[in-house]
Design an enzyme around this catalytic site. Structure first.
Site, PDB file in Angstrom:
ATOM      1  N   SER A   1     -17.045   2.983  40.958  1.00  0.00           N
ATOM      2  CA  SER A   1     -15.613   3.051  40.686  1.00  0.00           C
ATOM      3  C   SER A   1     -14.909   2.305  41.818  1.00  0.00           C
ATOM      4  O   SER A   1     -15.304   2.429  42.981  1.00  0.00           O
ATOM      5  CB  SER A   1     -15.161   4.508  40.667  1.00  0.00           C
ATOM      6  OG  SER A   1     -13.765   4.586  40.785  1.00  0.00           O
ATOM      7  N   HIS A   2     -13.871   1.579  41.508  1.00  0.00           N
ATOM      8  CA  HIS A   2     -13.168   0.849  42.565  1.00  0.00           C
ATOM      9  C   HIS A   2     -12.528   1.784  43.586  1.00  0.00           C
ATOM     10  O   HIS A   2     -12.242   1.368  44.705  1.00  0.00           O
ATOM     11  CB  HIS A   2     -12.170  -0.138  41.969  1.00  0.00           C
ATOM     12  CG  HIS A   2     -12.873  -1.312  41.377  1.00  0.00           C
ATOM     13  ND1 HIS A   2     -13.419  -2.320  42.137  1.00  0.00           N
ATOM     14  CD2 HIS A   2     -13.175  -1.612  40.086  1.00  0.00           C
ATOM     15  CE1 HIS A   2     -14.012  -3.198  41.349  1.00  0.00           C
ATOM     16  NE2 HIS A   2     -13.889  -2.784  40.109  1.00  0.00           N
TER      17      HIS A   2
ATOM     18  N   GLU B   1     -21.791   0.107  32.137  1.00  0.00           N
ATOM     19  CA  GLU B   1     -22.824  -0.634  32.870  1.00  0.00           C
ATOM     20  C   GLU B   1     -24.165   0.100  32.815  1.00  0.00           C
ATOM     21  O   GLU B   1     -25.207  -0.519  32.590  1.00  0.00           O
ATOM     22  CB  GLU B   1     -22.368  -0.873  34.308  1.00  0.00           C
ATOM     23  CG  GLU B   1     -21.239  -1.874  34.392  1.00  0.00           C
ATOM     24  CD  GLU B   1     -20.474  -1.868  35.692  1.00  0.00           C
ATOM     25  OE1 GLU B   1     -19.564  -2.711  35.830  1.00  0.00           O
ATOM     26  OE2 GLU B   1     -20.753  -1.038  36.588  1.00  0.00           O
TER      27      GLU B   1
END
Length: 119
Positions: A15-16, A97
């Site tokens: 997660s960013h 992903e």
């Protein structure tokens, strides 16, 4: 085992909100040198290092077809490293992903780094 088949040793999924962990992991893995004694063992064709490691902010161009670029990078990666946290658990991108990588038949090459929360 032939390590030349894949472009990337690993793909880092995160997660960013956890980008500090991704930065640290990316730098650490790309600097790591595989010991010569291990590389010389029988039947192992190991590279000198794990470079390159795929990380989206380092590798992706600014493009409208990011999904296509991500999929190609996953296909070209030997392993998937998931930085696990409550943020990652809620991320649709991280989930996608992992789903794509597992669909390639490489579920045994998914590695988890738990940085926050309960496993």
């Amino acid at each position: 085992m032939n390590f030349d088949y894949y472009k990337y040793s690993a793909f880092i999924s995160y997660s960013h909100a956890d980008s500090k962990w991704a930065d640290w992991l990316h730098r650490s893995l790309e600097k790591f040198s595989i010991p010569k004694s291990l590389r010389k063992e029988k039947n192992l064709d190991l590279p000198k290092s794990l470079y390159p490691i795929f990380r989206d902010r380092e590798e992706l161009p600014t493009a409208s077809a990011l999904g296509e670029h991500i999929t190609k990078a996953l296909i070209a990666s030997r392993c998937l490293i998931v930085i696990c946290s409550p943020n990652a658990a809620q991320s649709e991108w991280v989930n996608e992903e992992v789903r794509i990588f597992k669909s390639l038949g490489r579920e045994d090459r998914v590695l988890c780094l738990i940085v926050d929360g309960e496993p």
